[in-house]
Design a protein around this motif. Structure first.
Motif, PDB file in Angstrom:
ATOM      1  N   VAL A   1      -8.206  -9.849  -6.830  1.00 32.05           N
ATOM      2  CA  VAL A   1      -7.700  -8.486  -6.891  1.00 32.05           C
ATOM      3  C   VAL A   1      -6.614  -8.319  -5.839  1.00 32.05           C
ATOM      4  CG1 VAL A   1      -8.264  -6.038  -6.705  1.00 32.05           C
ATOM      5  CG2 VAL A   1      -9.930  -7.616  -7.674  1.00 32.05           C
ATOM      6  N   ILE A   2      -5.483  -7.777  -6.248  1.00 30.23           N
ATOM      7  CA  ILE A   2      -4.376  -7.482  -5.347  1.00 30.23           C
ATOM      8  C   ILE A   2      -4.327  -5.971  -5.176  1.00 30.23           C
ATOM      9  CG2 ILE A   2      -1.894  -7.665  -5.001  1.00 30.23           C
ATOM     10  CD1 ILE A   2      -2.031 -10.044  -7.022  1.00 30.23           C
ATOM     11  N   CYS A   3      -4.429  -5.504  -3.935  1.00 27.05           N
ATOM     12  CA  CYS A   3      -4.522  -4.069  -3.719  1.00 27.05           C
ATOM     13  C   CYS A   3      -3.921  -3.712  -2.361  1.00 27.05           C
ATOM     14  CB  CYS A   3      -5.980  -3.619  -3.791  1.00 27.05           C
ATOM     15  SG  CYS A   3      -6.996  -4.305  -2.453  1.00 27.05           S
ATOM     16  N   GLY A   4      -4.094  -2.445  -1.967  1.00 21.91           N
ATOM     17  CA  GLY A   4      -3.638  -2.006  -0.656  1.00 21.91           C
ATOM     18  C   GLY A   4      -2.784  -0.759  -0.723  1.00 21.91           C
ATOM     19  N   GLU A   5      -2.733  -0.028   0.375  1.00 26.41           N
ATOM     20  CA  GLU A   5      -1.927   1.191   0.436  1.00 26.41           C
ATOM     21  C   GLU A   5      -0.439   0.891   0.342  1.00 26.41           C
ATOM     22  OE1 GLU A   5      -3.393   4.600   3.016  1.00 26.41           O
ATOM     23  OE2 GLU A   5      -4.369   2.895   3.975  1.00 26.41           O
ATOM     24  N   ASP A   6      -0.049  -0.296   0.752  1.00 21.06           N
ATOM     25  CA  ASP A   6       1.359  -0.696   0.593  1.00 21.06           C
ATOM     26  C   ASP A   6       1.551  -1.153  -0.844  1.00 21.06           C
ATOM     27  OD1 ASP A   6       3.935  -1.662   0.692  1.00 21.06           O
ATOM     28  OD2 ASP A   6       3.691  -2.637   2.634  1.00 21.06           O
ATOM     29  N   THR A   7       1.647  -0.180  -1.755  1.00 19.54           N
ATOM     30  CA  THR A   7       1.716  -0.479  -3.180  1.00 19.54           C
ATOM     31  C   THR A   7       3.015  -1.165  -3.587  1.00 19.54           C
ATOM     32  OG1 THR A   7       2.504   1.792  -3.561  1.00 19.54           O
ATOM     33  CG2 THR A   7       0.145   1.386  -3.839  1.00 19.54           C
ATOM     34  N   VAL A   8       4.070  -0.919  -2.834  1.00 16.01           N
ATOM     35  CA  VAL A   8       5.351  -1.564  -3.147  1.00 16.01           C
ATOM     36  C   VAL A   8       5.230  -3.071  -2.946  1.00 16.01           C
ATOM     37  CG1 VAL A   8       7.775  -1.790  -2.497  1.00 16.01           C
ATOM     38  CG2 VAL A   8       6.726   0.473  -2.640  1.00 16.01           C
ATOM     39  N   LEU A   9       4.678  -3.464  -1.797  1.00 16.33           N
ATOM     40  CA  LEU A   9       4.545  -4.881  -1.486  1.00 16.33           C
ATOM     41  C   LEU A   9       3.493  -5.553  -2.358  1.00 16.33           C
ATOM     42  CD1 LEU A   9       5.816  -6.941   0.374  1.00 16.33           C
ATOM     43  CD2 LEU A   9       4.027  -6.483   2.057  1.00 16.33           C
ATOM     44  N   SER A  10       2.384  -4.854  -2.613  1.00 13.10           N
ATOM     45  CA  SER A  10       1.338  -5.442  -3.460  1.00 13.10           C
ATOM     46  C   SER A  10       1.826  -5.609  -4.892  1.00 13.10           C
ATOM     47  CB  SER A  10       0.075  -4.570  -3.433  1.00 13.10           C
ATOM     48  OG  SER A  10       0.267  -3.344  -4.106  1.00 13.10           O
ATOM     49  N   ARG A  11       2.611  -4.649  -5.352  1.00 20.22           N
ATOM     50  CA  ARG A  11       3.152  -4.724  -6.715  1.00 20.22           C
ATOM     51  C   ARG A  11       4.137  -5.891  -6.835  1.00 20.22           C
ATOM     52  NH1 ARG A  11       1.315  -2.902 -11.555  1.00 20.22           N
ATOM     53  NH2 ARG A  11       2.977  -3.222 -13.051  1.00 20.22           N
ATOM     54  N   LYS A  12       4.952  -6.051  -5.808  1.00 15.02           N
ATOM     55  CA  LYS A  12       5.913  -7.162  -5.797  1.00 15.02           C
ATOM     56  C   LYS A  12       5.168  -8.497  -5.820  1.00 15.02           C
ATOM     57  CE  LYS A  12       9.854  -9.069  -3.238  1.00 15.02           C
ATOM     58  NZ  LYS A  12       9.344 -10.447  -3.278  1.00 15.02           N
ATOM     59  N   TYR A  13       4.108  -8.591  -5.033  1.00  9.77           N
ATOM     60  CA  TYR A  13       3.322  -9.822  -4.989  1.00  9.77           C
ATOM     61  C   TYR A  13       2.713 -10.114  -6.361  1.00  9.77           C
ATOM     62  CZ  TYR A  13      -0.148 -13.226  -3.383  1.00  9.77           C
ATOM     63  OH  TYR A  13      -0.893 -14.358  -3.211  1.00  9.77           O
ATOM     64  N   LYS A 117      -6.962  -9.596  -2.042  1.00  9.46           N
ATOM     65  CA  LYS A 117      -5.791  -9.699  -1.165  1.00  9.46           C
ATOM     66  C   LYS A 117      -5.247  -8.289  -0.983  1.00  9.46           C
ATOM     67  CE  LYS A 117      -1.413 -12.115  -0.393  1.00  9.46           C
ATOM     68  NZ  LYS A 117      -1.845 -12.665   0.905  1.00  9.46           N
ATOM     69  N   GLU A 118      -5.357  -7.794   0.247  1.00  3.97           N
ATOM     70  CA  GLU A 118      -4.979  -6.404   0.523  1.00  3.97           C
ATOM     71  C   GLU A 118      -3.696  -6.339   1.349  1.00  3.97           C
ATOM     72  OE1 GLU A 118      -7.024  -2.274   2.154  1.00  3.97           O
ATOM     73  OE2 GLU A 118      -7.839  -4.199   2.809  1.00  3.97           O
ATOM     74  N   PHE A 119      -2.821  -5.410   0.972  1.00  5.27           N
ATOM     75  CA  PHE A 119      -1.569  -5.189   1.696  1.00  5.27           C
ATOM     76  C   PHE A 119      -1.685  -3.852   2.436  1.00  5.27           C
ATOM     77  CE2 PHE A 119      -0.480  -8.228  -1.510  1.00  5.27           C
ATOM     78  CZ  PHE A 119       0.470  -9.042  -0.917  1.00  5.27           C
TER      79      PHE A 119
END
Length: 234
Positions: A1-13, A117-119
């Motif tokens: 799961v790719i997540c985190g409040e930094d949605t811009v960076l998590s989305r890019k990843y 993996k959290e951003f």
């Protein structure tokens, strides 16, 4: 799961992963979250002629899960729930499922059965949000410039929008269930520093910046636009 409040960076990843898997000659299959039960019928050994392996990718899966409370029955349920389907997939070594979530790890129901993996945002962004209040114009702009040296401008903009929306609700003592008691006091205190009309004006200004940015009609860019808005409202 790719997540985190930094949605811009998590989305890019998440997007970059699709490209990386394709380069490695994986077959990348996108699947809707409500349809993941179909993966249980997947046979990993049934490979096509053009890809050595398959990876499945989906979004917002966590929201479709309703976890059962209380003691679980020892007898298997005849009806598969989204929770039991996710658990079954997590035990299948031949299924590789990557999920993007627009939330932090602490709010994930999937965190107990998935690799996460959290951003996380840097601490400087939270300092910026704290400084977003009348009378702190100089400090806000200085911190904004510091934050933008390492953070994506769109992410900073999104965080500001969320924060101002939260402050508007805080004035009415309306809070998300995930907000802790100490955070409520902090938000309420900050919200009280804002005249209602100024807080509303700031939020409306953020909306106009968003519209201009998405439509390509904003001549200043996000950084300059935020500084101009701050000069009017802080």
């Amino acid at each position: 799961v790719i997540c985190g409040e930094d949605t811009v960076l998590s989305r890019k990843y998440f997007t970059d992963l699709k490209i990386e898997y394709s380069k490695k000659e994986y077959e990348v299959q996108e699947i809707l979250a409500p349809q993941i039960q179909n993966l249980l019928k997947w046979q990993g050994e049934n490979l096509n002629l053009f890809a050595t392996k398959t990876v499945f990718m989906t979004e917002y899966l966590d929201a479709t899960i309703i976890k059962k409370r209380g003691k679980k029955s020892s007898k298997p349920s005849p009806v598969l729930t989204q929770e039991t389907i996710c658990e079954a997939i997590s035990k299948r070594k031949d299924i590789e499922l990557i999920v993007w979530e627009e939330k932090s790890q602490r709010d994930l129901k999937l965190k107990t059965i998935a690799q996460v993996k959290e951003f996380k945002p840097s601490m400087s962004i939270f300092k910026l949000l704290e400084l977003c209040k009348p009378g702190f114009l100089k400090s806000f702009i200085e911190m904004l410039r510091v934050v933008l040296e390492s953070q994506d401008p769109m992410f900073v903009f999104i965080m500001l929008c969320r924060h101002i929306r939260t402050l508007i609700l805080a004035r009415e003592e309306v809070f998300s269930p995930t907000v802790q008691s100490w955070q409520r006091y902090k938000l309420s205190d900050q919200a009280k520093l804002w005249p209602v009309e100024k807080l509303t004006q700031f939020y409306e200004g953020l909306y106009r910046i968003e519209v201009g940015t998405k439509s390509g009609t904003n001549p200043y860019g996000l950084k300059k636009s935020l500084e101009i808005l701050a000069c009017y409202c802080l």
